[in-house]
Design a protein around this motif. Structure first.
Motif, PDB file in Angstrom:
ATOM      1  N   SER A   4       0.721  -1.181  -0.052  1.00  0.00           N
ATOM      2  CA  SER A   4       0.026  -0.042   0.073  1.00  0.00           C
ATOM      3  C   SER A   4       0.795   1.238   0.039  1.00  0.00           C
ATOM      4  O   SER A   4       1.788   1.260   0.675  1.00  0.00           O
ATOM      5  N   GLU A  35      -1.843  -0.994  -3.886  1.00  0.00           N
ATOM      6  CA  GLU A  35      -2.901  -0.187  -4.023  1.00  0.00           C
ATOM      7  C   GLU A  35      -2.163   1.417  -3.711  1.00  0.00           C
ATOM      8  O   GLU A  35      -1.078   1.379  -3.087  1.00  0.00           O
ATOM      9  N   ALA A  83      -5.471   1.171   4.878  1.00  0.00           N
ATOM     10  CA  ALA A  83      -4.396   0.345   4.095  1.00  0.00           C
ATOM     11  C   ALA A  83      -4.360  -1.062   4.257  1.00  0.00           C
ATOM     12  O   ALA A  83      -4.464  -1.721   5.675  1.00  0.00           O
ATOM     13  N   VAL A  88       3.613  -1.211   4.187  1.00  0.00           N
ATOM     14  CA  VAL A  88       2.929   0.103   3.737  1.00  0.00           C
ATOM     15  C   VAL A  88       3.997   1.190   3.559  1.00  0.00           C
ATOM     16  O   VAL A  88       4.972   1.247   4.426  1.00  0.00           O
TER      17      VAL A  88
END
Length: 318
Positions: A4, A35, A83, A88
């Motif tokens: 993420s 993403e 997330a 991340v």
């Protein structure tokens, strides 16, 4: 979901297309499931319209739009909450952070099992007077107080295990101290990686000299919270008890000395004319107030909830 990428932004419409294309190219080249979460922190330009366009073309692009400008910490907190990636990555939207760093940051978290990797902009392209020198002073103070040997606490390019960002609460202007917040939650495998810094391509910086004043004030706050945030009575109660006992002892001393003079027929002044009377009284009052502050702090901690300090206006692809 492997990665993420969380990107807070304010009035960065010119850089969003280029940043998206760059990140997407890196992700596709490495075959990552990913993403990109853009958090529009109350932009007044066409940033949100650009995010909508990107999300329509790429379902991996997600957006969060704040009702107004709340600050970078609140934007990161909103992104962290949603997330889903195993790793991340955070970065700024101004193209000064290089997406080519993502694969190595990902590998450091996954393969070498780091909890958090903080970027270090060893060579910077910022103004020396307004950003570089204050930043060095700020980082030196942060290292001294936190015990973390990081060179660049405020670098926007960082990588985290998902469990790390889910366990911390970023509010106020605490985004500078996310490594410290993670350490306070028990995540100690925190590393650092030299990352490429690039000159700003579009627009102007959104931060001024006041951020360093606020940064030092936040540093004092987080230093206190890291030691006494979950047990305020240990600080306020200790000093309150000390002050109260000091005042009580001084009062007994004044009283005993007064009685001694009375019984021995020695002329004395009024108790209220003795400066120690006011010292004792002040100490006892301060001691009581400090003790009550600790008690109230304990009650607040026990009853506090995790309310959000921001309002989300819209979401895309969530």
């Amino acid at each position: 979901m492997e990665i993420s990428v969380v990107i807070p932004l304010l009035n960065e419409e010119e850089s969003l297309q280029e940043l998206h294309d760059w990140i997407a190219n890196v992700m596709q080249s490495n075959r990552y499931l990913y993403e990109i979460i853009f958090i529009d922190d109350g932009s007044t330009d066409a940033s949100w319209k650009k995010i909508e366009e990107l999300s329509n073309k790429n379902q991996s692009v997600k957006g969060i739009r704040f009702q107004k400008n709340y600050g970078k910490s609140q934007a990161l907190d909103a992104g962290f909450e949603l997330a889903q990636g195993r790793v991340v990555i955070t970065m700024d939207a101004d193209l000064q952070d290089n997406p080519e760093e993502i694969p190595e940051l990902y590998n450091l978290i996954v393969d070498e099992n780091f909890d958090l990797i903080s970027g270090w902009k060893k060579k910077r392209y910022d103004n020396v007077v307004t950003k570089n020198l204050p930043s060095k002073l700020f980082n030196a103070a942060a290292r001294k107080t936190s015990g973390l040997k990081l060179h660049d606490f405020n670098c926007g390019l960082k990588a985290y295990k998902n469990e790390v960002i889910k366990s911390i609460k970023v509010s106020g202007e605490m985004h500078r101290y996310i490594p410290v917040l993670a350490k306070n939650e028990g995540y100690h495998k925190i590393g650092e990686k030299v990352v490429q810094h690039q000159a700003r391509k579009y627009g102007e910086t959104k931060f001024g000299m006041d951020r360093f004043v606020n940064g030092f004030l936040d540093l004092i706050t987080i230093s206190f919270l890291s030691k006494f945030g979950k047990r305020p009575m240990h600080f306020f109660g200790l000093w309150g008890t000390f002050m109260f006992l000091f005042g009580t002892s001084a009062a007994f001393y004044i009283g005993a000395f007064k009685l001694y003079k009375v019984f021995n027929g020695i002329k004395t002044i009024l108790v209220t004319d003795n400066p120690w009377f006011y010292i004792a009284l002040t100490s006892m009052i301060l001691g009581t107030l400090l003790f009550l502050a600790g008690f109230l702090g304990e009650l607040i901690i026990k009853s506090k909830n995790n309310e959000k300090h921001y309002t989300i206006k819209e979401k895309l692809n969530f």
